[in-house]
Design a protein around this motif. Structure first.
Motif, PDB file in Angstrom:
ATOM      1  N   GLU A   4       2.303   1.728  -3.472  1.00  0.00           N
ATOM      2  CA  GLU A   4       1.276   2.216  -4.399  1.00  0.00           C
ATOM      3  C   GLU A   4       0.993   3.701  -4.163  1.00  0.00           C
ATOM      4  OE1 GLU A   4       0.071   0.799  -7.035  1.00  0.00           O
ATOM      5  OE2 GLU A   4       1.019  -1.130  -6.637  1.00  0.00           O
ATOM      6  N   HIS A   5       1.005   4.124  -2.904  1.00  0.00           N
ATOM      7  CA  HIS A   5       0.785   5.539  -2.594  1.00  0.00           C
ATOM      8  C   HIS A   5       1.926   6.393  -3.149  1.00  0.00           C
ATOM      9  CE1 HIS A   5      -0.708   9.020  -0.499  1.00  0.00           C
ATOM     10  NE2 HIS A   5       0.477   9.187   0.070  1.00  0.00           N
ATOM     11  N   TYR A  10       1.156   8.097 -11.214  1.00  0.00           N
ATOM     12  CA  TYR A  10       0.766   6.793 -11.765  1.00  0.00           C
ATOM     13  C   TYR A  10      -0.579   6.374 -11.178  1.00  0.00           C
ATOM     14  CZ  TYR A  10       5.514   6.281 -13.519  1.00  0.00           C
ATOM     15  OH  TYR A  10       6.689   6.462 -14.183  1.00  0.00           O
ATOM     16  N   PRO A  11      -1.387   5.649 -11.942  1.00  0.00           N
ATOM     17  CA  PRO A  11      -2.658   5.169 -11.392  1.00  0.00           C
ATOM     18  C   PRO A  11      -2.421   4.135 -10.280  1.00  0.00           C
ATOM     19  CG  PRO A  11      -2.516   4.732 -13.764  1.00  0.00           C
ATOM     20  CD  PRO A  11      -1.216   5.317 -13.345  1.00  0.00           C
ATOM     21  N   VAL A  12      -3.314   4.091  -9.318  1.00  0.00           N
ATOM     22  CA  VAL A  12      -3.202   3.118  -8.234  1.00  0.00           C
ATOM     23  C   VAL A  12      -3.293   1.713  -8.832  1.00  0.00           C
ATOM     24  CG1 VAL A  12      -4.291   2.265  -6.122  1.00  0.00           C
ATOM     25  CG2 VAL A  12      -4.169   4.714  -6.551  1.00  0.00           C
ATOM     26  N   GLY A  13      -2.396   0.844  -8.412  1.00  0.00           N
ATOM     27  CA  GLY A  13      -2.349  -0.524  -8.928  1.00  0.00           C
ATOM     28  C   GLY A  13      -1.247  -0.735  -9.948  1.00  0.00           C
ATOM     29  N   THR A  14      -0.577   0.341 -10.356  1.00  0.00           N
ATOM     30  CA  THR A  14       0.484   0.222 -11.362  1.00  0.00           C
ATOM     31  C   THR A  14       1.623  -0.647 -10.861  1.00  0.00           C
ATOM     32  OG1 THR A  14      -0.056   2.400 -12.235  1.00  0.00           O
ATOM     33  CG2 THR A  14       2.114   1.531 -12.778  1.00  0.00           C
ATOM     34  N   LYS A  16       1.715  -3.020  -8.505  1.00  0.00           N
ATOM     35  CA  LYS A  16       1.332  -4.421  -8.388  1.00  0.00           C
ATOM     36  C   LYS A  16       1.230  -5.074  -9.765  1.00  0.00           C
ATOM     37  CE  LYS A  16      -2.082  -7.315  -6.114  1.00  0.00           C
ATOM     38  NZ  LYS A  16      -3.307  -7.347  -5.327  1.00  0.00           N
ATOM     39  N   GLU A  32       0.824  -1.211   0.000  1.00  0.00           N
ATOM     40  CA  GLU A  32       0.000   0.000   0.000  1.00  0.00           C
ATOM     41  C   GLU A  32       0.857   1.260   0.000  1.00  0.00           C
ATOM     42  OE1 GLU A  32      -0.338  -2.501   2.191  1.00  0.00           O
ATOM     43  OE2 GLU A  32      -2.221  -3.405   1.564  1.00  0.00           O
ATOM     44  N   ALA A  80       1.303   6.778  -6.789  1.00  0.00           N
ATOM     45  CA  ALA A  80       0.183   7.700  -7.025  1.00  0.00           C
ATOM     46  C   ALA A  80       0.635   9.156  -6.845  1.00  0.00           C
ATOM     47  CB  ALA A  80      -0.967   7.387  -6.082  1.00  0.00           C
ATOM     48  N   LYS A  81       1.517   9.392  -5.882  1.00  0.00           N
ATOM     49  CA  LYS A  81       2.059  10.743  -5.686  1.00  0.00           C
ATOM     50  C   LYS A  81       2.815  11.234  -6.907  1.00  0.00           C
ATOM     51  CE  LYS A  81       3.215  11.132  -0.851  1.00  0.00           C
ATOM     52  NZ  LYS A  81       4.312  11.274   0.083  1.00  0.00           N
TER      53      LYS A  81
END
Length: 132
Positions: free
Chosen positions: A89-90, A97-101, A103, A86, A93-94
């Motif tokens: 991913e955060h 990038y889209p969340v889940g990139t 993974k 998590e 995102a900062k």
């Protein structure tokens, strides 16, 4: 885009949760998705707790300060590792990038290895002839 590495002050800022300049965006993706991403995450966690070394300067028995520091470091790394996916991913995102990139990219990189493991498992356990 090029994968430009951050300099030391930028990396320290990044380790504490800061956002890097746009030119380092590809490096952040690499940092979160490379083969050693978990070790890099633990290294960032250790950097975050490194100011705790100042506890060793407190007056009193050194062993008490050292054991307190060790306990704090163990707990910090434990909690950091429990939220590793998590947190990474955060970070992505900062940096836009889209969340889940992260993974998805790690899964893509490990797809061939996973397919090989599944085939080996199926060959060993799924296709056994019945024994009488």
């Amino acid at each position: 885009m090029s994968r430009e590495r951050p300099n030391l002050p930028q990396w320290l800022w990044y380790a504490y949760g800061g956002r890097l300049p746009a030119r380092c965006r590809e490096w952040v993706l690499h940092d979160i998705t490379c083969r050693t991403w978990a070790l890099r995450h633990v290294a960032r966690a250790l950097v975050q707790v490194s100011p705790g070394l100042l506890l060793l300067l407190l007056p009193g028995p050194l062993w008490i300060s050292a054991m307190s520091l060790l306990g704090g470091v163990i707990m910090a790394v434990w909690y950091s590792a429990s939220a590793m996916v998590e947190t990474c991913e955060h970070r992505l995102a900062k940096h836009g990038y889209p969340v889940g990139t992260g993974k998805a990219k790690r899964a893509e990189a490990n797809a061939e290895l996973l397919a090989e493991r599944e085939a080996r498992y199926a060959a060993l356990y799924r296709n056994q002839p019945e024994q009488r």
